[in-house]
Design an enzyme around this catalytic site. Structure first.
Site, PDB file in Angstrom:
ATOM      1  N   LYS A 155      45.580  -2.569  21.016  1.00 17.34           N
ATOM      2  CA  LYS A 155      45.548  -1.096  21.090  1.00 17.34           C
ATOM      3  C   LYS A 155      46.867  -0.501  20.576  1.00 17.34           C
ATOM      4  CE  LYS A 155      44.656   3.119  22.168  1.00 17.34           C
ATOM      5  NZ  LYS A 155      43.787   3.903  21.282  1.00 17.34           N
ATOM      6  N   LYS A 185      54.387   7.985  23.656  1.00 22.77           N
ATOM      7  CA  LYS A 185      54.438   6.900  24.649  1.00 22.77           C
ATOM      8  C   LYS A 185      53.890   5.596  24.045  1.00 22.77           C
ATOM      9  CE  LYS A 185      50.799   6.530  26.965  1.00 22.77           C
ATOM     10  NZ  LYS A 185      49.539   5.822  26.941  1.00 22.77           N
ATOM     11  N   THR A 201      46.382   3.096  28.413  1.00 24.83           N
ATOM     12  CA  THR A 201      47.208   2.386  27.425  1.00 24.83           C
ATOM     13  C   THR A 201      48.600   2.226  28.030  1.00 24.83           C
ATOM     14  OG1 THR A 201      45.953   3.476  25.674  1.00 24.83           O
ATOM     15  CG2 THR A 201      47.976   2.345  25.034  1.00 24.83           C
TER      16      THR A 201
HETATM   17  P1  NAP Z   1      45.397  13.091  30.412  1.00 24.03           P
HETATM   18  O1  NAP Z   1      44.316  14.035  30.073  1.00 24.03           O
HETATM   19  O2  NAP Z   1      46.816  13.529  30.309  1.00 24.03           O
HETATM   20  O3  NAP Z   1      45.111  12.524  31.889  1.00 24.03           O
HETATM   21  C1  NAP Z   1      46.030  11.704  32.546  1.00 24.03           C
HETATM   22  C2  NAP Z   1      45.461  11.289  33.884  1.00 24.03           C
HETATM   23  O4  NAP Z   1      46.420  10.435  34.537  1.00 24.03           O
HETATM   24  C3  NAP Z   1      45.180  12.461  34.835  1.00 24.03           C
HETATM   25  O5  NAP Z   1      44.036  12.160  35.587  1.00 24.03           O
HETATM   26  C4  NAP Z   1      46.447  12.433  35.713  1.00 24.03           C
HETATM   27  O6  NAP Z   1      46.276  13.055  36.972  1.00 24.03           O
HETATM   28  C5  NAP Z   1      46.633  10.947  35.861  1.00 24.03           C
HETATM   29  N1  NAP Z   1      47.981  10.598  36.332  1.00 24.03           N
HETATM   30  C6  NAP Z   1      49.135  10.773  35.673  1.00 24.03           C
HETATM   31  N2  NAP Z   1      50.172  10.325  36.408  1.00 24.03           N
HETATM   32  C7  NAP Z   1      49.639   9.859  37.570  1.00 24.03           C
HETATM   33  C8  NAP Z   1      50.189   9.241  38.729  1.00 24.03           C
HETATM   34  N3  NAP Z   1      51.494   9.019  38.852  1.00 24.03           N
HETATM   35  N4  NAP Z   1      49.335   8.856  39.713  1.00 24.03           N
HETATM   36  C9  NAP Z   1      48.000   9.071  39.591  1.00 24.03           C
HETATM   37  N5  NAP Z   1      47.418   9.643  38.522  1.00 24.03           N
HETATM   38  C10 NAP Z   1      48.232  10.022  37.513  1.00 24.03           C
HETATM   39  O7  NAP Z   1      45.321  11.752  29.514  1.00 24.03           O
HETATM   40  P2  NAP Z   1      44.075  11.113  28.749  1.00 24.03           P
HETATM   41  O8  NAP Z   1      44.044  11.642  27.360  1.00 24.03           O
HETATM   42  O9  NAP Z   1      42.858  11.149  29.593  1.00 24.03           O
HETATM   43  O10 NAP Z   1      44.629   9.617  28.613  1.00 24.03           O
HETATM   44  C11 NAP Z   1      44.565   8.695  29.692  1.00 24.03           C
HETATM   45  C12 NAP Z   1      44.934   7.305  29.135  1.00 24.03           C
HETATM   46  O11 NAP Z   1      44.024   6.952  28.072  1.00 24.03           O
HETATM   47  C13 NAP Z   1      46.348   7.247  28.518  1.00 24.03           C
HETATM   48  O12 NAP Z   1      46.919   5.995  28.776  1.00 24.03           O
HETATM   49  C14 NAP Z   1      46.074   7.417  27.035  1.00 24.03           C
HETATM   50  O13 NAP Z   1      47.098   6.848  26.235  1.00 24.03           O
HETATM   51  C15 NAP Z   1      44.748   6.691  26.875  1.00 24.03           C
HETATM   52  N6  NAP Z   1      43.915   7.135  25.740  1.00 24.03           N
HETATM   53  C16 NAP Z   1      43.715   8.476  25.489  1.00 24.03           C
HETATM   54  C17 NAP Z   1      42.923   8.849  24.395  1.00 24.03           C
HETATM   55  C18 NAP Z   1      42.678  10.290  24.033  1.00 24.03           C
HETATM   56  O14 NAP Z   1      42.213  10.538  22.908  1.00 24.03           O
HETATM   57  N7  NAP Z   1      42.951  11.273  24.883  1.00 24.03           N
HETATM   58  C19 NAP Z   1      42.338   7.868  23.579  1.00 24.03           C
HETATM   59  C20 NAP Z   1      42.549   6.524  23.881  1.00 24.03           C
HETATM   60  C21 NAP Z   1      43.340   6.154  24.965  1.00 24.03           C
HETATM   61  P3  NAP Z   1      46.528  14.637  37.145  1.00 24.03           P
HETATM   62  O15 NAP Z   1      45.234  15.302  36.786  1.00 24.03           O
HETATM   63  O16 NAP Z   1      46.919  14.786  38.552  1.00 24.03           O
HETATM   64  O17 NAP Z   1      47.660  15.006  36.196  1.00 24.03           O
END
Ligand code: NAP
Length: 302
Positions: free
Chosen positions: A172, A240, A97
């Site tokens: 979204k 965010k 997102t």
């Molecule tokens: P998360 O668990 O915090 O994972 C974030 C991921 O991004 C990790 O793999 C992290 O790597 C990677 N990352 C962060 N900064 C980076 C960089 N500079 N270069 C390369 N990789 C980087 O987040 P998540 O919940 O999976 O969410 C991921 C996305 O999906 C977000 O945009 C979020 O808004 C969206 N989303 C999440 C949900 C939910 O319920 N969780 C639902 C819908 C949409 P590291 O492991 O190295 O930190």
């Protein structure tokens, strides 16, 4: 032969999504910035790349699901990013997102390499990702979407085409502005009721008997009442998304006064160090202001 897939970002969402692609028999090469998070995928049969570029090289499809716009920028345009590795005809599916304007810029970069870019953010959280039951909101080229559908069908149960580049993300951000506000105001109501002396179970019975009932708050309430804020969707990411919604609203000339205030509430909770908890932890910020704890008033009652 099944297509080759590069998969970048193995966080809360990416980990189960990538696993579902491997289980479906696809040849998947994963990359995660923190390598240890790749280990479960490696055990399941995925190849592990040392860079985003290596994951995308020769891939027919490259999926990205990382934190925010800056993270996607690094994955795409950073050192050994995917841009230099994309082959003509490849499709990038970005489920992060992020800013719709930035996403349109990435789509232009991809087009310069003869590749296609879909913004394909999701809803359904960790459970939906694990079960392959996400809902995708998609922007970009319809033909590229049709090619990507066999992969998207493994990951989700619903795929809604929103229009041109960036419109999946605009949808979204609208959805998350609504969702963030619903949970925040639900918490406000429960804090006010608890402070007045109405037990949360009584309040919940009333909400569930009224038109205020919503599947979102039905799902979140038991966690809130237990004080279990294990992150399904981290509060810092909800903040965010509210920031991104405000940016998009400004660009469109649309006032979003309630969501603007709600953003500040999540921002204040994040500033208190609650960013890595689930976004339902916003209640603890409100509780501290009110001097009451909803879960404490829940203890020992019905
Ligand atoms: P998360 O668990 O915090 O994972 C974030 C991921 O991004 C990790 O793999 C992290 O790597 C990677 N990352 C962060 N900064 C980076 C960089 N500079 N270069 C390369 N990789 C980087 O987040 P998540 O919940 O999976 O969410 C991921 C996305 O999906 C977000 O945009 C979020 O808004 C969206 N989303 C999440 C949900 C939910 O319920 N969780 C639902 C819908 C949409 P590291 O492991 O190295 O930190």
């Amino acid at each position: 032969m099944s297509p080759t897939i590069g998969f970048i970002g193995l966080g809360i969402m990416g980990q189960p999504m990538a696993l579902n692609l491997v289980k479906a028999g696809h040849r998947v090469t994963v990359f995660n910035r923190t390598r240890s998070r790749s280990e479960p995928l490696e055990r399941a049969g995925a190849r592990v790349a040392a860079s985003p570029g290596e994951a995308a090289r020769d891939a027919d499809f490259t999926m990205i699901i990382v934190s925010d716009t800056a993270a996607v920028e690094e994955v795409v345009l950073g050192s050994d990013g995917i841009l230099e590795a994309l082959k003509p005809g490849a499709v990038v599916i970005d489920s992060s997102t992020i800013s719709p304007a930035a996403s349109r810029k990435f789509a232009c970069h991809a087009a310069g390499k003869g590749a296609r870019w879909l913004d394909a953010p999701v809803t359904g959280s960790k459970h939906g990702a694990e079960k392959g039951e996400l809902t995708f909101m998609i922007g970009g080229d319809r033909e590229a979407l049709e090619r990507a559908m066999p992969i998207l069908k493994i990951l989700g149960k619903k795929h809604i085409y929103c229009g041109t580049h960036g419109l999946g993300l605009a949808a979204k951000l609208a959805q998350n502005a609504i969702q963030a506000t619903m949970v925040e105001v639900f918490c406000e109501g429960f804090v006010m009721a608890a402070k007045s002396g109405v037990p949360p179970q009584t309040m919940m019975e009333i909400i569930q008997s009224s038109l205020a009932r919503a599947s979102l708050t039905d799902f979140k309430a038991p966690f809130i009442f237990k004080g279990d804020f294990t992150p399904y969707f981290p509060l810092k990411l909800m903040h965010k998304d509210l920031e991104l919604a405000m940016e998009n609203a400004y660009a469109q000339g649309v006032p979003m006064p309630t969501a603007a205030v709600v953003k500040e509430v999540y921002g204040a909770a994040k500033a208190q160090g609650k960013g890595d908890l689930d976004y339902a932890a916003v209640i603890t910020f409100l509780e501290e202001l009110a001097g009451v704890q909803v879960r404490a008033t829940a203890a020992g009652t019905g």
